[in-house]
Design an enzyme around this catalytic site. Structure first.
Site, PDB file in Angstrom:
ATOM      1  N   CYS A  87       0.883  -1.161   0.000  1.00 16.87           N
ATOM      2  CA  CYS A  87       0.000   0.000   0.000  1.00 16.87           C
ATOM      3  C   CYS A  87       0.926   1.219   0.000  1.00 16.87           C
ATOM      4  O   CYS A  87       2.053   1.126  -0.470  1.00 16.87           O
ATOM      5  CB  CYS A  87      -0.946  -0.028   1.199  1.00 16.87           C
ATOM      6  SG  CYS A  87      -0.092  -0.021   2.797  1.00 16.87           S
ATOM      7  N   ALA A  88       0.490   2.342   0.525  1.00 19.04           N
ATOM      8  CA  ALA A  88       1.333   3.534   0.518  1.00 19.04           C
ATOM      9  C   ALA A  88       2.515   3.411   1.480  1.00 19.04           C
ATOM     10  O   ALA A  88       3.650   3.712   1.123  1.00 19.04           O
ATOM     11  CB  ALA A  88       0.504   4.775   0.847  1.00 19.04           C
TER      12      ALA A  88
END
Length: 129
Positions: A87-88
């Site tokens: 994810c980020a």
């Protein structure tokens, strides 16, 4: 009763899952040993870019897409390769990897630091022009 802080949940998940460095994840992808799976929101992909060759599975659909018995199953996720989530910054991927392990997926890992660490390492990124 107060809710459990998300940082606590993430720390617990990280103690139970496999976390790979950007270099290790990239090497496994290049060698064909791994499928990178981007679980970020589509708006994040548009705004920040994508890892070339990564499969996009939005976080909200991940369990449904990986379950072969689900009507939403995606055959791309039915693989013997190591499925490496990101994810980020690796909070959502840690929780997701733990959930998939709980479902019985044993070829699962995540990237330490997520897409942000990938970008900071100078690894390849595709952006929309």
């Amino acid at each position: 009763m107060p809710i459990r802080p998300v940082k606590e949940l993430v720390a617990e998940a990280k103690s139970q899952i496999t976390t790979l460095s950007v270099a290790e994840a990239q090497a496994r992808q290049v060698s064909g040993e791994a499928l990178l799976v981007d679980i970020r929101d589509p708006r994040e992909l548009t705004r920040e870019g994508r890892i070339p060759g990564a499969f996009h599975a939005p976080r909200g659909m991940l369990e449904f897409w990986i379950d072969p018995a689900s009507p939403y199953h995606k055959t791309q996720l039915a693989t013997d390769k190591t499925v490496i989530l990101f994810c980020a910054s690796s909070w959502r991927s840690a929780l997701s990897a733990q959930t998939l392990q709980d479902m019985g997926v044993d070829n699962i890992a995540e990237i330490d630091g997520g897409f942000s660490a990938w970008r900071e390492a100078g690894a390849p990124i595709e952006t929309e022009e």
